[in-house]
Design a protein around this motif. Structure first.
Motif, PDB file in Angstrom:
ATOM      1  N   LYS A  51      52.061 148.438 -79.198  1.00  0.00           N
ATOM      2  CA  LYS A  51      50.966 148.179 -78.285  1.00  0.00           C
ATOM      3  C   LYS A  51      51.758 147.427 -76.753  1.00  0.00           C
ATOM      4  CE  LYS A  51      48.213 147.151 -82.250  1.00  0.00           C
ATOM      5  NZ  LYS A  51      47.000 145.661 -82.072  1.00  0.00           N
ATOM      6  N   MET A  52      53.028 147.703 -76.967  1.00  0.00           N
ATOM      7  CA  MET A  52      54.414 147.282 -75.720  1.00  0.00           C
ATOM      8  C   MET A  52      54.243 148.208 -74.616  1.00  0.00           C
ATOM      9  SD  MET A  52      55.775 143.405 -77.012  1.00  0.00           S
ATOM     10  CE  MET A  52      56.625 143.139 -74.753  1.00  0.00           C
ATOM     11  N   PHE A  53      53.993 149.250 -74.962  1.00  0.00           N
ATOM     12  CA  PHE A  53      54.929 150.415 -74.582  1.00  0.00           C
ATOM     13  C   PHE A  53      53.775 151.204 -72.822  1.00  0.00           C
ATOM     14  CE2 PHE A  53      56.942 151.173 -78.306  1.00  0.00           C
ATOM     15  CZ  PHE A  53      58.454 151.342 -77.477  1.00  0.00           C
ATOM     16  N   LYS A  54      53.805 150.962 -71.701  1.00  0.00           N
ATOM     17  CA  LYS A  54      53.228 151.510 -71.261  1.00  0.00           C
ATOM     18  C   LYS A  54      53.408 153.146 -71.163  1.00  0.00           C
ATOM     19  CE  LYS A  54      52.987 147.438 -69.532  1.00  0.00           C
ATOM     20  NZ  LYS A  54      52.151 146.530 -69.456  1.00  0.00           N
ATOM     21  N   PHE A  55      53.693 153.748 -71.116  1.00  0.00           N
ATOM     22  CA  PHE A  55      53.176 155.235 -71.791  1.00  0.00           C
ATOM     23  C   PHE A  55      54.130 156.110 -72.839  1.00  0.00           C
ATOM     24  CE2 PHE A  55      53.759 159.653 -70.083  1.00  0.00           C
ATOM     25  CZ  PHE A  55      53.027 160.072 -69.858  1.00  0.00           C
ATOM     26  N   LEU A  56      53.619 156.537 -73.869  1.00  0.00           N
ATOM     27  CA  LEU A  56      53.989 157.063 -74.880  1.00  0.00           C
ATOM     28  C   LEU A  56      55.041 155.752 -75.584  1.00  0.00           C
ATOM     29  CD1 LEU A  56      54.188 160.430 -73.121  1.00  0.00           C
ATOM     30  CD2 LEU A  56      52.855 159.787 -75.065  1.00  0.00           C
ATOM     31  N   ASP A  57      56.431 156.247 -75.616  1.00  0.00           N
ATOM     32  CA  ASP A  57      57.828 154.871 -75.830  1.00  0.00           C
ATOM     33  C   ASP A  57      58.251 154.571 -74.801  1.00  0.00           C
ATOM     34  OD1 ASP A  57      58.596 157.601 -75.034  1.00  0.00           O
ATOM     35  OD2 ASP A  57      59.776 157.655 -77.298  1.00  0.00           O
ATOM     36  N   ASN A  58      57.696 154.282 -73.792  1.00  0.00           N
ATOM     37  CA  ASN A  58      58.164 153.919 -72.287  1.00  0.00           C
ATOM     38  C   ASN A  58      57.648 153.140 -71.725  1.00  0.00           C
ATOM     39  OD1 ASN A  58      59.629 156.015 -71.239  1.00  0.00           O
ATOM     40  ND2 ASN A  58      58.203 156.679 -71.635  1.00  0.00           N
ATOM     41  N   PRO A  59      58.224 151.858 -71.539  1.00  0.00           N
ATOM     42  CA  PRO A  59      59.891 151.881 -71.142  1.00  0.00           C
ATOM     43  C   PRO A  59      60.389 151.855 -72.391  1.00  0.00           C
ATOM     44  CG  PRO A  59      59.143 149.973 -71.157  1.00  0.00           C
ATOM     45  CD  PRO A  59      58.072 150.469 -70.848  1.00  0.00           C
ATOM     46  N   PHE A  60      62.026 153.047 -73.090  1.00  0.00           N
ATOM     47  CA  PHE A  60      62.316 152.995 -73.516  1.00  0.00           C
ATOM     48  C   PHE A  60      62.882 151.744 -74.228  1.00  0.00           C
ATOM     49  CE2 PHE A  60      65.440 154.996 -71.251  1.00  0.00           C
ATOM     50  CZ  PHE A  60      66.522 154.902 -71.849  1.00  0.00           C
ATOM     51  N   ASN A  61      63.421 150.993 -73.830  1.00  0.00           N
ATOM     52  CA  ASN A  61      63.380 149.611 -74.262  1.00  0.00           C
ATOM     53  C   ASN A  61      63.226 148.369 -74.066  1.00  0.00           C
ATOM     54  OD1 ASN A  61      65.691 147.694 -75.014  1.00  0.00           O
ATOM     55  ND2 ASN A  61      67.383 147.914 -73.375  1.00  0.00           N
ATOM     56  N   LEU A  62      62.091 148.002 -74.635  1.00  0.00           N
ATOM     57  CA  LEU A  62      61.360 146.437 -74.691  1.00  0.00           C
ATOM     58  C   LEU A  62      62.519 145.505 -74.727  1.00  0.00           C
ATOM     59  CD1 LEU A  62      58.467 147.783 -75.774  1.00  0.00           C
ATOM     60  CD2 LEU A  62      58.794 147.388 -73.962  1.00  0.00           C
ATOM     61  N   PHE A  63      63.125 145.600 -75.894  1.00  0.00           N
ATOM     62  CA  PHE A  63      64.463 144.576 -76.342  1.00  0.00           C
ATOM     63  C   PHE A  63      65.322 144.341 -76.159  1.00  0.00           C
ATOM     64  CE2 PHE A  63      59.633 143.402 -77.831  1.00  0.00           C
ATOM     65  CZ  PHE A  63      59.991 142.100 -77.641  1.00  0.00           C
ATOM     66  N   GLY A  64      66.660 143.724 -75.498  1.00  0.00           N
ATOM     67  CA  GLY A  64      68.438 144.036 -75.295  1.00  0.00           C
ATOM     68  C   GLY A  64      67.703 142.744 -74.854  1.00  0.00           C
ATOM     69  N   PRO A  65      69.924 143.055 -74.577  1.00  0.00           N
ATOM     70  CA  PRO A  65      70.409 141.726 -74.360  1.00  0.00           C
ATOM     71  C   PRO A  65      69.610 140.780 -73.373  1.00  0.00           C
ATOM     72  CG  PRO A  65      71.490 143.729 -74.897  1.00  0.00           C
ATOM     73  CD  PRO A  65      70.588 144.196 -74.861  1.00  0.00           C
ATOM     74  N   VAL A  66      70.503 139.711 -72.877  1.00  0.00           N
ATOM     75  CA  VAL A  66      70.453 138.667 -71.928  1.00  0.00           C
ATOM     76  C   VAL A  66      71.269 138.005 -72.094  1.00  0.00           C
ATOM     77  CG1 VAL A  66      67.191 138.836 -72.715  1.00  0.00           C
ATOM     78  CG2 VAL A  66      69.037 137.052 -74.123  1.00  0.00           C
ATOM     79  N   VAL A  67      71.640 137.457 -70.571  1.00  0.00           N
ATOM     80  CA  VAL A  67      72.214 135.721 -70.279  1.00  0.00           C
ATOM     81  C   VAL A  67      71.538 134.680 -70.974  1.00  0.00           C
ATOM     82  CG1 VAL A  67      73.243 134.864 -68.235  1.00  0.00           C
ATOM     83  CG2 VAL A  67      72.578 137.094 -67.914  1.00  0.00           C
ATOM     84  N   GLU A  68      72.119 134.059 -71.848  1.00  0.00           N
ATOM     85  CA  GLU A  68      71.714 133.201 -72.573  1.00  0.00           C
ATOM     86  C   GLU A  68      72.367 132.023 -71.591  1.00  0.00           C
ATOM     87  OE1 GLU A  68      72.959 132.840 -76.883  1.00  0.00           O
ATOM     88  OE2 GLU A  68      74.423 135.000 -76.390  1.00  0.00           O
TER      89      GLU A  68
END
Length: 552
Positions: free
Chosen positions: A280-297
């Motif tokens: 449900k978090m995609f804005k258009f179809l499956d975009n943005p295609f990367n919702l969760f990725g690496p972060v700076v800790e």
């Protein structure tokens, strides 16, 4: 459209079942935990679903697998996948207990004949994919390397972050690192040389390779690294506002937004509910295609994987002292642009909708949606359209210009910046190639659901010649004569890179990028020839006169 994807996945399952139904008893390996038996499949041994970590605890770092067993453990089952949201059919698949790796060895590999090791990290935008999707058959037929494929946690289970000590993030990268430690320690038992380990990956796997290059520890785990079609500097890789995404997911699941309370709530939620909320978090179809990725800790985070931005790490020289290669295809942008040539349920191509909604959708497609200045986003969307499309309408007729925009912004610009920074601050030269040899069928045809459109050499086409994506195997991209030659040269390139630190394609060394005063140089691979020359931003699919070219 979706029925075509289901057919491809059905073919995947069929091939896997067929492979294992033909398996006979394989060799037995003595691991520190106990004995393990694989399968003999045609001309190689297969060991599947080897645990490198204890069954993961949700939102906790993985721990080394230390349990022992009696008797002979069977490593011949169907390869498993980590839990993920199936974007083409709107359901959750895979399992949480998924931290396995798979090892494939030529028959000649043994403790007296150690072979170089080819480790592969799968792609999928850190949201999708599995080690099970890739066939080792081409590498096994050559018989000079051992292949290891690994699973790691995806989506929120692998990359959700509260930006504090509750869920710091990067669990998927920490899974990968734990797998590398296991391989370094145990691969000799399968006939692999622990002093000749090549870490590879494509797309998010290529970006993952780059993240490991940015870890000092990696130089003790692998001998060389080759990332393809992805790096840490691509705009879709790093999460910009991870806390905000986490709070959005919490709200969809009726969980509190504070770190510890949120973590407790998410641990109790059924996994399919969590991943349905992601859908449900995609804005258009499956975009943005990367919702969760690496972060700076945070710097004081126990067991942190990364506490500074990738650019800063490179500039500090805080990277592994190993040879590094980063490469691309000429038409990377087909990965997400081609979808717009497919049709909606009313039979209208999505590209017409994109033309009408460009200023609304462009920030999500090209990954500047986190820019807080609304006017800035509007101006950037306008300037990009003008730069690449001129006055043309976005349509099927002008599609290739749109694809070039996506190629440059989402993949190529970040890869070029990576080469520049590494040759300036890194301890070793950096190598690169660009694959410009179009295939009969590639990722563009897959997403467009169109077998006739000529997209060029798209995302993953090079990989099809040595570690093919199984759902595409029925199109036999690696079986024409030219591609078979290129395939052998790719395998030689990887073998020489891990063994000697310098990649050879056929008999030609890839140029070493180490002088900041010169243009970036790379190997460009065409259908009937390959060339060595400088990077040119408007290069066509023909060699330039300034290049040195060779025939096969």
């Amino acid at each position: 459209m979706y029925s075509f994807k289901v057919v491809s996945l059905t073919l995947l399952i069929f091939e896997l079942i067929l492979s294992f139904s033909n398996a006979t008893d394989g060799r037995i390996v003595d691991l520190p935990n106990g004995q393990m038996q694989g399968s003999l499949i045609e001309n190689y041994y297969s060991f599947t679903n080897i645990r490198y970590a204890e069954p993961p605890v949700r939102f906790e770092p993985s721990k080394p697998y230390e349990s022992n067993w009696e008797g002979i453990q069977n490593a011949t089952g169907e390869m498993l996948a980590c839990v993920q949201f199936e974007r083409f059919a709107n359901f959750t698949k895979g399992q949480e207990d998924c931290l396995f790796l798979n090892i494939f060895t030529p028959q000649k590999a043994d403790n007296n004949n150690l072979l170089p090791v080819f480790i592969y990290i799968h792609g999928g935008a850190f949201m999708y994919g599995s080690a099970a999707f890739y066939s080792p058959k081409i590498i096994m037929e050559e018989g000079n390397m051992i292949v290891v494929t690994i699973n790691y946690r995806l989506g929120p289970l692998g990359f959700l972050s509260t930006e504090d000590g509750a869920i710091p993030g990067n669990l998927g990268l920490k899974d990968q690192q734990l797998a590398l430690r296991w391989i370094k320690k145990n691969i000799h038992l399968f006939g692999g040389d622990p002093e000749k380990i090549l870490l590879t990956g494509e797309s998010a796997g290529g970006a993952s390779v780059h993240f490991h290059v940015l870890q000092i520890e990696t130089e003790n785990l692998v001998s060389a690294a080759a990332g393809r079609s992805g790096c840490a500097l691509n705009p879709w890789v790093m999460q910009k506002n991870p806390r905000e995404k986490t709070e959005t997911l919490a709200k969809l699941l009726n969980c509190p937004s504070e770190g510890k309370e949120l973590k407790c709530c998410l641990k109790e939620k059924p996994i399919d509910k969590i991943y349905a909320a992601v859908g449900k978090m995609f804005k258009f179809l499956d975009n943005p295609f990367n919702l969760f990725g690496p972060v700076v800790e945070k710097e004081n985070t126990p067991g942190a994987f990364m506490t500074a931005e990738p650019r800063r790490l490179i500039q500090r020289g805080e990277i592994a002292n190993i040879p590094y290669m980063v490469s691309m295809t000429s038409e990377e942008g087909a990965y997400n642009a081609a979808f717009f040539l497919s049709k909606n349920k009313n039979g209208v191509e999505y590209i017409d909708e994109l033309n009408e909604r460009w200023f609304e959708l462009a920030p999500y497609l090209l990954f500047y949606y986190d820019e807080p200045c609304k006017e800035c986003k509007q101006k950037l969307s306008e300037s990009l359209k003008e730069m690449y499309m001129g006055k043309e309408r976005i349509s099927r007729k002008s599609y290739l210009k749109l694809q070039k925009m996506f190629s440059d912004l989402i993949f190529i610009n970040g890869i070029l910046e990576t080469i520049k920074l590494h040759r300036m601050f890194g301890p070793r030269p950096v190598y690169s190639y660009i694959y410009a040899n179009p295939h009969k069928y590639g990722v563009g045809n897959f997403f467009a659901n169109d077998l006739e459109f000529e997209f060029g050499a798209t995302h993953g086409d090079d990989e099809a010649l040595y570690l093919p994506f199984i759902p595409f195997a029925q199109f036999e991209n690696a079986t024409n004569l030219t591609n078979m030659k290129i395939s052998k040269y790719f395998l030689k390139m990887f073998e020489t890179f891990v063994s000697e630190g310098i990649p050879l394609f056929k008999d030609t060394s890839l140029p070493a990028n180490e002088n900041n005063l010169e243009p970036i140089k790379y190997l460009q691979i065409f259908g009937e020839k390959y060339c060595i020359g400088p990077w040119m931003s408007n290069k066509t699919q023909e060699c330039q006169q300034s290049e040195t070219c060779f025939s096969y």
